[in-house]
Every structure is written in C-alpha cells, then in structure tokens.
Design a protein around this motif. Structure first.
Motif, PDB file in Angstrom:
ATOM      1  N   ALA A  48      62.588  76.932 -44.718  1.00 54.87           N
ATOM      2  CA  ALA A  48      61.390  77.242 -43.932  1.00 54.87           C
ATOM      3  C   ALA A  48      61.704  77.153 -42.436  1.00 54.87           C
ATOM      4  CB  ALA A  48      60.266  76.294 -44.303  1.00 54.87           C
ATOM      5  N   ARG A  49      62.504  76.159 -42.068  1.00 55.05           N
ATOM      6  CA  ARG A  49      62.846  76.005 -40.653  1.00 55.05           C
ATOM      7  C   ARG A  49      63.660  77.204 -40.168  1.00 55.05           C
ATOM      8  NH1 ARG A  49      65.957  70.718 -38.531  1.00 55.05           N
ATOM      9  NH2 ARG A  49      63.833  69.883 -38.570  1.00 55.05           N
ATOM     10  N   ASP A  50      64.647  77.636 -40.983  1.00 54.37           N
ATOM     11  CA  ASP A  50      65.452  78.799 -40.595  1.00 54.37           C
ATOM     12  C   ASP A  50      64.606  80.050 -40.495  1.00 54.37           C
ATOM     13  OD1 ASP A  50      67.865  77.454 -40.379  1.00 54.37           O
ATOM     14  OD2 ASP A  50      68.337  77.684 -42.506  1.00 54.37           O
ATOM     15  N   ARG A  51      63.639  80.173 -41.452  1.00 61.07           N
ATOM     16  CA  ARG A  51      62.789  81.357 -41.423  1.00 61.07           C
ATOM     17  C   ARG A  51      61.950  81.381 -40.153  1.00 61.07           C
ATOM     18  NH1 ARG A  51      60.479  80.527 -45.812  1.00 61.07           N
ATOM     19  NH2 ARG A  51      62.039  81.556 -47.113  1.00 61.07           N
ATOM     20  N   ALA A  52      61.439  80.221 -39.738  1.00 65.51           N
ATOM     21  CA  ALA A  52      60.632  80.154 -38.519  1.00 65.51           C
ATOM     22  C   ALA A  52      61.489  80.507 -37.290  1.00 65.51           C
ATOM     23  CB  ALA A  52      60.036  78.765 -38.361  1.00 65.51           C
ATOM     24  N   ALA A  53      62.740  80.022 -37.265  1.00 68.83           N
ATOM     25  CA  ALA A  53      63.624  80.327 -36.134  1.00 68.83           C
ATOM     26  C   ALA A  53      63.956  81.817 -36.088  1.00 68.83           C
ATOM     27  CB  ALA A  53      64.907  79.500 -36.237  1.00 68.83           C
ATOM     28  N   ALA A  54      64.166  82.407 -37.278  1.00 66.70           N
ATOM     29  CA  ALA A  54      64.459  83.839 -37.336  1.00 66.70           C
ATOM     30  C   ALA A  54      63.255  84.651 -36.874  1.00 66.70           C
ATOM     31  CB  ALA A  54      64.858  84.237 -38.751  1.00 66.70           C
ATOM     32  N   ASP A  55      62.053  84.248 -37.286  1.00 69.29           N
ATOM     33  CA  ASP A  55      60.836  84.954 -36.858  1.00 69.29           C
ATOM     34  C   ASP A  55      60.674  84.883 -35.343  1.00 69.29           C
ATOM     35  OD1 ASP A  55      60.294  85.589 -39.464  1.00 69.29           O
ATOM     36  OD2 ASP A  55      58.806  83.992 -39.770  1.00 69.29           O
ATOM     37  N   ALA A  56      61.060  83.747 -34.761  1.00 69.64           N
ATOM     38  CA  ALA A  56      60.944  83.599 -33.312  1.00 69.64           C
ATOM     39  C   ALA A  56      61.906  84.554 -32.600  1.00 69.64           C
ATOM     40  CB  ALA A  56      61.251  82.162 -32.904  1.00 69.64           C
ATOM     41  N   LEU A  57      63.078  84.754 -33.180  1.00 70.63           N
ATOM     42  CA  LEU A  57      64.031  85.695 -32.580  1.00 70.63           C
ATOM     43  C   LEU A  57      63.512  87.125 -32.652  1.00 70.63           C
ATOM     44  CD1 LEU A  57      67.453  84.294 -33.876  1.00 70.63           C
ATOM     45  CD2 LEU A  57      66.562  84.203 -31.536  1.00 70.63           C
ATOM     46  N   VAL A  58      62.885  87.474 -33.784  1.00 71.27           N
ATOM     47  CA  VAL A  58      62.312  88.819 -33.911  1.00 71.27           C
ATOM     48  C   VAL A  58      61.226  89.027 -32.853  1.00 71.27           C
ATOM     49  CG1 VAL A  58      60.970  90.341 -35.401  1.00 71.27           C
ATOM     50  CG2 VAL A  58      62.868  89.027 -36.356  1.00 71.27           C
ATOM     51  N   ALA A  59      60.399  87.995 -32.640  1.00 68.08           N
ATOM     52  CA  ALA A  59      59.340  88.100 -31.634  1.00 68.08           C
ATOM     53  C   ALA A  59      59.939  88.264 -30.234  1.00 68.08           C
ATOM     54  CB  ALA A  59      58.450  86.860 -31.683  1.00 68.08           C
ATOM     55  N   ARG A  60      61.017  87.542 -29.964  1.00 65.23           N
ATOM     56  CA  ARG A  60      61.676  87.675 -28.658  1.00 65.23           C
ATOM     57  C   ARG A  60      62.240  89.076 -28.458  1.00 65.23           C
ATOM     58  NH1 ARG A  60      66.143  83.316 -27.584  1.00 65.23           N
ATOM     59  NH2 ARG A  60      66.458  84.714 -25.795  1.00 65.23           N
ATOM     60  N   MET A  61      62.804  89.656 -29.523  1.00 64.37           N
ATOM     61  CA  MET A  61      63.337  91.011 -29.422  1.00 64.37           C
ATOM     62  C   MET A  61      62.213  92.002 -29.141  1.00 64.37           C
ATOM     63  SD  MET A  61      65.810  93.137 -29.371  1.00 64.37           S
ATOM     64  CE  MET A  61      67.323  92.552 -30.144  1.00 64.37           C
ATOM     65  N   ASP A  62      61.053  91.840 -29.810  1.00 66.39           N
ATOM     66  CA  ASP A  62      59.918  92.731 -29.574  1.00 66.39           C
ATOM     67  C   ASP A  62      59.466  92.651 -28.118  1.00 66.39           C
ATOM     68  OD1 ASP A  62      59.987  93.557 -32.183  1.00 66.39           O
ATOM     69  OD2 ASP A  62      58.401  92.193 -32.862  1.00 66.39           O
ATOM     70  N   GLN A  63      59.410  91.418 -27.603  1.00 66.83           N
ATOM     71  CA  GLN A  63      58.987  91.252 -26.213  1.00 66.83           C
ATOM     72  C   GLN A  63      59.990  91.895 -25.249  1.00 66.83           C
ATOM     73  OE1 GLN A  63      58.586  87.028 -25.774  1.00 66.83           O
ATOM     74  NE2 GLN A  63      56.756  86.894 -27.057  1.00 66.83           N
ATOM     75  N   ALA A  64      61.279  91.702 -25.536  1.00 66.06           N
ATOM     76  CA  ALA A  64      62.300  92.293 -24.668  1.00 66.06           C
ATOM     77  C   ALA A  64      62.247  93.817 -24.714  1.00 66.06           C
ATOM     78  CB  ALA A  64      63.691  91.801 -25.084  1.00 66.06           C
ATOM     79  N   GLU A  65      62.004  94.365 -25.911  1.00 67.07           N
ATOM     80  CA  GLU A  65      61.891  95.820 -26.024  1.00 67.07           C
ATOM     81  C   GLU A  65      60.729  96.337 -25.198  1.00 67.07           C
ATOM     82  OE1 GLU A  65      61.357  99.320 -29.422  1.00 67.07           O
ATOM     83  OE2 GLU A  65      61.366  97.203 -30.004  1.00 67.07           O
ATOM     84  N   SER A  66      59.604  95.636 -25.246  1.00 69.59           N
ATOM     85  CA  SER A  66      58.431  96.044 -24.459  1.00 69.59           C
ATOM     86  C   SER A  66      58.739  95.980 -22.963  1.00 69.59           C
ATOM     87  CB  SER A  66      57.238  95.152 -24.786  1.00 69.59           C
ATOM     88  OG  SER A  66      56.865  95.286 -26.142  1.00 69.59           O
ATOM     89  N   ARG A  67      59.452  94.925 -22.558  1.00 69.84           N
ATOM     90  CA  ARG A  67      59.814  94.796 -21.145  1.00 69.84           C
ATOM     91  C   ARG A  67      60.722  95.943 -20.718  1.00 69.84           C
ATOM     92  NH1 ARG A  67      62.404  89.142 -20.095  1.00 69.84           N
ATOM     93  NH2 ARG A  67      62.454  89.961 -17.957  1.00 69.84           N
ATOM     94  N   TYR A  68      61.642  96.312 -21.607  1.00 71.78           N
ATOM     95  CA  TYR A  68      62.564  97.381 -21.248  1.00 71.78           C
ATOM     96  C   TYR A  68      61.834  98.720 -21.121  1.00 71.78           C
ATOM     97  CZ  TYR A  68      66.676 100.278 -20.999  1.00 71.78           C
ATOM     98  OH  TYR A  68      67.624 101.155 -20.563  1.00 71.78           O
TER      99      TYR A  68
END
Length: 520
Positions: free
Chosen positions: A31-51
């Motif tokens: 569960a902890r790894d899944r939460a960390a992975a989800d956070a990375l996906v969210a960061r990628m989405d935010q970075a894509e929007s910024r770009y």
C-alpha cells in the motif's frame, strides 16, 4: 534557439535508460509503494500541464516560457528517475505522458522567438531559417520506427565512447566549443540537408567536429577539403568540386552537408544501416568498410574481427564522432554549457569596399571572444580573407554581425582605423636616405623595387612582373582558382605549367607552384 521544444534534449537520455528498465509493476506492491507511485503519477501530470502552459508563453514571445519549460522538464526528469526506483510505478503511463509532450513539442516546433541579443534594427533574416525539429524529438521519433537500431548504435555508451567523451572534455574541450560555435553559425545551411535525408543532427555535428572543427577552408595533408573533408574523387561523385569560376564547392557548407548526407545514406544502405561501419567507411574507405561487413557476416564495427581490419586512424575516428554527437545531445549529463551563439542569419550589403580582414578588425568582438572572422569566412567561402570585396556586394552574415557592421563599419573612426591597419605598408616605417629594405610582417607581399646583383651591387633592371616566373607555396585552404585570382594569373596556364589536371586541379599543402604569366 529559445523555443521550449528544444528543452526536450536533456530528457532524452533519461528516457532511453527508462525504456530498458524492468517494469516495476511486475513486482509485489505494498500500500505504501502504491501511494508513492500514485504521487509520482500526479507529479508527472502537473509537470505536463506546466510544460503545455510554457509552450503557450513561448509561442506568444513571453520570455517566461523558457524558464517555465525548463522547470517542468527538470521535474519530469526527477519523476522518471524516481519511477525507475519505485516499486509499482507505472512507467508505461509516464511514457505515455512523455509521448503527448513530444507531440506538443513537434506541433509547436520553432514557435519561440529567435535569440538576437541586440536591440538594433537588423537586416531581414534569410527565409531559409524555417522551423525545424529539435534533435531530441527526432531521436524519440526514431524510437518508434524501423530505424531504432541506428540511433541506439549511434549513441552506444561503451568504454570506447566514454574514452572519446573524456578526450573531448579534457584536452580537446577548446576544439569542441569551437566546433559548436562554428556549427551554430552554419546550422541553417547544413542541418536541413541532413534532416531531409532522415539523418540525425547530432551525427552531422559529430562528423563536423572531428573532421574540421567547423572550419570550411580546412584541408588535410591527404587533400581532403571543406567542413566535411571530401577527397577530390569522392567529391566529384556527389557533385562537388571546382565550378565555372574556379571555386571548389567542397568549401560550401550547404553543398558539403548535402553531399555528406547522400554519402552516409549510400553507406547505410549497403551496410545494413550500421552507423559505426558507415562512419568507418567515411574515414577509412567505403570499399574497405564493405569488405569488412561482408567478411564478418555483418557482425558490426565493435566485433574484434571487424575492428582489427581498420587502420588505427579509423578505430579512433568512429568513437570520437559518436562521442561528440553524444555530448551534443546530452550536454547537461557531463556538465557542459555550450556558448551562447547569436546565429540568426542575416545579409549585409557593403557600403564601401572591404576585405574580410578589414571587416574583422572593424566589427570588433562584442558578443564573441574570438571575433567574427571565422563566421564571415564560413558563410562566404568564395572570398579569400585578404581579397577586397567591392561595395554593393551582399555578404551572408548573422544578425549580430549585420548590426555591428551598421554601427561601426559603414563609416566613422573605427572603419577608417580598420582600413588603415589592413593597408599599412611596413616599409613606410623605415627612415634614412639609403635604399629601402623590406620589413616582413605576417604574410605581406614585398613592395617591388629595383633588383641588384650580389656580385657588382649595380642596379639590375627588373623584368615586368608578368614575364617573371615565380614560385608559390600552397597554403592550407588554397585552391588554384584563388591563387590565380590573387596573383593575376590564368588558371589554365598555371595548371599546364605545373602538370595539374582539370577539372580538380588538386593541390596539396606545401606544394611549390610555378606562377607563370602572373601580373601581380
């Protein structure tokens, strides 16, 4: 280039590494790894929007676009790096985000304003400066087509490439930086010829850096000439050589790039798209490369049976070209900051007669530590540096050079000073009533006087210059046409006196020529 798509280059190395990393999804996920992975996906989405937002800013000429784009790309690099290490991270989803980003970059390619770095009004730029596709985008395209093995081999990071990179970044760093500066000024002429033929820009830069450091008048001891170093016979096969005016088109950057791309594609077709072997053929001979390819069953350049059949020069050449290409694509990986080059093409019309030497003095070196002689020579290869070019002649230049010319060289004290320095007669420095001697400063032609014999000391009437048979030592970059023009000779007459055969009139550095029937 200041458009945001060019900022994709630093991310390509990370992408290539991540493509071969094992998928974390195949591991058991807590569960902890899944939460960390989800956070990375969210960061990628935010970075894509910024770009995406940065692309809009860049397209509108807002300087914040480059900074925002850089920040977004750096965040994406961090996310991908973390994803490789994170158990359960959906790498395929992140790559899909990157693919969308690439498409945005391609659609917006060239939308950003050119970097001029000067507030002066400049002459109209060459319309050939069309939008192009950044090399990282082009390379990423190759990842998805049948030529992916070409790129993979080209940037293969084996110990030989590492050793080449070390050499470029230590004792050869000045040559690397010089090559980059020279290439940027000619990029609008050379890169389109490689792009049209489906070849990567980094490969062009690597060859240029290793062959000539981007000096279009470079000539090897063996007679190879021009920025891409074509031998006379090979040059003729691809349409290069002396034209009707005597100018050797091997020195023309656009023509040389076109011939080089055609030659490489010819090698790639017969060598099963093996870039290393194609480069080996470029340096060590196409016949040898083809024989090695056939005798080793297409095993590739790095196979010891193939490698040992090439001479030491070629075994050095191939990794050095690839190393320069690798640094060009991934400078940040090695802490390399390439110099900023104001390379927007422009034309300048001479208001007064001047040589390239005179223009170099007059322009100064604002914005370029080494001044602009190399830029002017590379963009105007038909003119010798000392030849006086008539007023009204239009020269190829950069926007920076055109601005400096307008400011300092059309007239005024610096223009007058430059003319005085270039035309200064060293013999005028001598004082006294006796016969004048000759003061040698650089490559100055002695002032003709009355000859005397050593035995008698009595004046000996000088023969007319046109009747004298003098000798000339061929210098680097010389062609017969240029030598004849400089000394007032007939090309065919000098060629016949020296046993030179048309149409190549091939010369070698250090060769002694008889100047027959010359008036200067």
């Amino acid at each position: 280039m200041s458009s945001c798509p060019s900022l994709l280059r630093p991310l390509l190395a990370v992408l290539l590494l991540s493509c071969v990393a094992p998928e974390a999804l195949a591991q058991r996920v807590s569960a902890r790894d899944r939460a960390a992975a989800d956070a990375l996906v969210a960061r990628m989405d935010q970075a894509e929007s910024r770009y995406r937002a940065a692309l809009v800013l860049a397209a509108n000429g807002d300087p914040r676009g480059a900074d925002e784009g850089n920040a977004a790309l750096e965040d994406m690099e961090d996310v991908i790096d973390a994803c490789v290490k994170q158990r359960g991270c959906p790498m395929s989803d992140l790559l899909a985000s990157y693919k969308r980003l690439l498409k945005d970059g391609i659609d917006a390619g060239g939308a950003g304003p050119d970097e001029i770095g000067d507030d002066d009004e400049l002459l109209e730029a060459d319309p050939a400066l069309a939008t192009d596709v950044p090399e990282a985008v082009r390379a990423a395209r190759l990842l998805g087509d049948d030529n992916r093995h070409v790129l993979d081999r080209m940037v293969r990071y084996n110990p030989a490439i590492q050793a080449g990179i070390r050499r470029w970044l230590t004792d050869m760093r000045p040559q690397l930086m010089t090559s980059y500066e020279n290439y940027q000024a000619m990029r609008h002429l050379m890169w389109p010829e490689f792009e049209k033929r489906g070849l990567p820009e980094a490969l062009l830069f690597g060859i240029l850096a290793k062959e000539s450091n981007g000096r279009v008048h470079s000539v090897s001891r063996a007679g190879a000439a021009g920025p891409m170093q074509f031998m006379p016979a090979t040059a003729r096969r691809f349409g290069l050589g002396p034209d009707g005016s005597g100018f050797d088109t091997r020195y023309d950057p656009r023509s040389a790039a076109e011939a080089s791309a055609a030659y490489l594609n010819e090698r790639l077709r017969e060598l099963n798209n093996d870039v290393e072997l194609a480069l080996a053929g470029y340096n060590g001979g196409e016949g040898r490369a083809l024989r090695v390819h056939r005798s080793t069953g297409g095993s590739g350049f790095w196979n010891v049976q193939a490698y040992d059949q090439f001479p030491p020069e070629t075994r050095d050449y191939v990794p050095m070209v690839i190393a320069a290409a690798w640094i060009y694509l991934h400078p940040r990986q090695f802490g390399v900051t390439f110099p900023k080059v104001h390379a927007q093409p422009a034309a300048l019309k001479l208001v007064r007669p001047a040589s390239i030497y005179e223009l170099t003095v007059c322009l100064g070196n604002a914005g370029n530590r080494d001044g602009y002689m190399r830029t002017l020579r590379n963009l105007n290869p038909r003119y010798d540096a000392e030849t006086v070019i008539p007023a009204g002649t239009v020269l190829a230049a950069t926007a920076r050079v055109a601005s400096l010319y307008h400011r300092h060289c059309e007239g005024g004290p610096r223009a007058e000073l430059a003319h005085a320095l270039v035309t200064a007669d060293p013999n005028a420095a001598l004082e006294g009533a006796g016969p004048l001697g000759t003061v040698a400063v650089g490559n100055v032609t002695p002032v003709p006087g009355v000859a005397t014999t050593v035995a008698t000391g009595r004046p000996q009437p000088a023969r007319p210059r046109s009747a004298q048979v003098r000798t000339y030592t061929v210098a680097r970059g010389d062609t017969l046409g240029r030598i004849a023009q400089r000394h007032g000779c007939n090309v065919k007459q000098v060629a016949a006196a020296n046993g030179l055969k048309a149409p190549a009139y091939a010369l070698r550095q250090g060769q002694k020529l008889k100047l027959v029937g010359c008036s200067k």
